[in-house]
Scaffold this motif. Structure first.
Motif, PDB file in Angstrom:
ATOM      1  N   ALA A 169     -13.457  37.388  -0.459  1.00  0.00           N
ATOM      2  CA  ALA A 169     -12.633  38.538  -0.827  1.00  0.00           C
ATOM      3  C   ALA A 169     -11.817  39.026   0.360  1.00  0.00           C
ATOM      4  CB  ALA A 169     -13.515  39.661  -1.360  1.00  0.00           C
ATOM      5  N   GLY A 219      -9.026  36.588   0.720  1.00  0.00           N
ATOM      6  CA  GLY A 219      -8.023  36.808  -0.327  1.00  0.00           C
ATOM      7  C   GLY A 219      -7.166  38.026  -0.033  1.00  0.00           C
ATOM      8  N   VAL A 264      -5.227  35.201  -5.024  1.00  0.00           N
ATOM      9  CA  VAL A 264      -6.547  35.423  -5.623  1.00  0.00           C
ATOM     10  C   VAL A 264      -7.032  34.270  -6.494  1.00  0.00           C
ATOM     11  CG1 VAL A 264      -6.260  37.917  -5.534  1.00  0.00           C
ATOM     12  CG2 VAL A 264      -5.559  36.675  -7.584  1.00  0.00           C
ATOM     13  N   VAL A 313     -10.587  41.351  -8.812  1.00  0.00           N
ATOM     14  CA  VAL A 313      -9.917  40.399  -7.921  1.00  0.00           C
ATOM     15  C   VAL A 313      -8.402  40.587  -8.004  1.00  0.00           C
ATOM     16  CG1 VAL A 313      -9.501  37.940  -7.490  1.00  0.00           C
ATOM     17  CG2 VAL A 313     -11.812  38.736  -8.051  1.00  0.00           C
ATOM     18  N   GLY A 325      -5.461  41.520  -5.066  1.00  0.00           N
ATOM     19  CA  GLY A 325      -4.184  40.832  -4.888  1.00  0.00           C
ATOM     20  C   GLY A 325      -2.994  41.763  -4.989  1.00  0.00           C
TER      21      GLY A 325
END
Length: 494
Positions: free
Chosen positions: A69, A72, A329, A354, A358
């Motif tokens: 994460a 990302g 993502v 998620v 992004g």
């Protein structure tokens, strides 16, 4: 007041000291500003890790998902810093939008595109670049995706630092390819897909440049070079705005709304044609009213293209957020699924938390680091005005539709920047053509000062070479970096 304090020499010394202090304060501010951006970025990355910990729960692979994460979030920040400049740069360079206005519009529409229309189902290994079964185990797949994500983010970060707009899609593709080769060998790569991506390095910018140049030729020949420019504008600007509106309607129907509803190419074109006709009819009285009282010169024409240019920048941002958020993502979502279930062979849907990472990451990256690339795309390659910027924006939408119809893989970054180059090179060609024509018509008067104008270059060559070089090495550079990271992870945790 003492005699020393009243001495003019003492006052001059005091002024110099104050000036030095002022300069020091300004220098400190300039140094601190990048540090603020880096600090805010680090806070966002940490918050993304905390969000992953909260949403993923207390499972065995929580630490892996938290790290993914954070990667990302880092990738999303870099997409905002680099990729969004392609949509906003022309409008800012043409002075249709201020930098603050451009950032505000982009943040709103990028986030809306990502959250409303983004999150389409993505393949487990980015768009068929490598065969999923070649990974062997879920752990190998997870390390490969983390390597791809980190390498793509680092490469885009480096490109932003040197001032080169690059394709974030190609960066992710290169990262996935490099990690796949490191994990399973060259046979794991789908070389047919990679050949199509390599072809897009040429197809995207050339097609974008040609379409932008053709529309600029249309505007010059039908409006700018006419004796009565205002009358010509009243006829052609509604048509041009209708073409733009219809094109963006088809573009958004085809590419930006995939999550909400699936629309095929013929239907998207019919939607675009219908909306284009409506916009053309609505714009006829609006342009007639707006053009009243304008002087018969080129500067007056810029007013008529201002609002369409702002709208086009917003639409491009929405579609970009809907499509390119997956670059940040998509690998993260694949890691989440593989960590939860061990399944890495099937398609994966991107969880909403998620998607939020992004969307917010792209917005923060644009706000903190985007102005550098926006200025470069908008004003440092070639000089843009609203009419030239209009051609760039329209070219971007048309090229994506044409490429989708032909089944060609293209990069939105390459299209937009290629369109800017196309506009600039067309201006050079047109200027030289008019000089040659003037020499033939009035040889005695036309030669005065035309040699210097003929040698003037309207496209900055140094930026041209830097950007082309960055495009050519994006996939191999990201691939080598990804392979190196994968080997390090394998040695450390394998």
């Amino acid at each position: 007041m003492t005699q020393e304090q009243g001495d003019p020499r003492h006052l001059e010394t005091l002024d110099r000291d104050l000036a030095r202090f002022s300069n020091l304060e300004a220098a400190t501010s300039m140094v601190a500003r990048p540090m603020v951006g880096i600090g805010v970025s680090l806070i966002f990355v940490v918050l993304a890790g905390i969000a992953a910990m909260l949403f993923f729960g207390q499972e065995s692979n929580t630490l892996i998902v938290v790290v993914a994460a954070c990667l990302g979030a880092y990738m999303a920040l870099n997409i905002g810093a680099n990729d969004v400049a392609n949509n906003m740069g022309p409008a800012v360079g043409a002075n249709a939008l201020s930098m603050g206005g451009a950032i505000a519009i982009a943040v709103i529409f990028e986030s809306a595109g990502a959250l409303i229309a983004g999150g389409d189902v993505v393949s487990t290994i980015a768009k068929g670049i490598i065969a999923p079964e070649s990974m062997g185990t879920a752990s190998v797949f997870i390390w490969a995706m983390m390597s791809a994500l980190l390498s793509a983010a680092v490469w885009v970060n480096l490109a932003t630092w040197v001032g080169a707009p690059v394709s974030t899609t190609h960066s992710v593709v290169g990262g996935v390819m490099g990690a796949g080769i490191a994990a399973a060998g060259f046979a794991a790569v789908n070389w047919g897909t990679m050949g199509g991506i390599a072809a897009s390095w040429v197809i995207s910018p050339v097609l974008g440049g040609v379409i932008a140049a053709l529309f600029l030729w249309l505007i010059k020949s039908r409006i700018i070079y006419q004796d009565d420019k205002i009358a010509a504008a009243r006829k052609w600007v509604p048509i041009l705005v209708g073409i733009m509106g219809g094109t963006f309607a088809a573009y958004l129907a085809l590419k930006g709304l995939k999550k909400i509803i699936k629309i095929d190419m013929p239907t998207a074109l019919l939607i675009g044609a219908a909306i284009g006709v409506v916009i053309w009819l609505v714009m006829i009285p609006m342009i007639k009213k707006q053009s009243q009282g304008l002087e018969n010169r080129n500067k007056s024409l810029k007013v008529l293209f201002g609002i369409p240019l702002v709208v086009s920048a917003a639409m491009l941002s929405f579609a970009h957020g809907a499509n390119d958020v997956a670059n940040a993502v998509g690998p993260l979502a694949a890691i989440v699924q593989a960590s939860q279930s061990g399944d890495f062979l099937q398609a994966v849907s991107i969880p909403f938390w998620v998607m939020i990472i992004g969307a917010f990451g792209i917005s923060f990256g644009l706000f903190l680091f985007g102005p550098k690339l926006i200025r470069m795309v908008g004003g440092q390659i070639t000089k843009l005005n609203p009419m030239r910027a209009y051609c760039v924006a329209l070219s971007a939408a048309i090229t994506v539709i044409v490429a989708s119809w032909l089944g060609l893989p293209v990069s939105s970054t390459h299209i937009a920047v290629g369109a800017v180059f196309g506009v600039g090179f067309f201006r050079e060609w047109d200027a030289e053509r008019r000089i040659r024509k003037a020499r033939l018509a009035m040889p005695d008067r036309a030669n005065h000062g035309t040699e210097e104008r003929a040698r003037r270059k309207l496209v900055r060559r140094s930026h041209f070479m830097t950007i082309i070089a960055a495009w050519l090495i994006t996939v191999p550079a990201a691939a080598l970096l990804s392979a190196a990271i994968f080997f390090v992870i394998s040695l450390s945790f394998g």
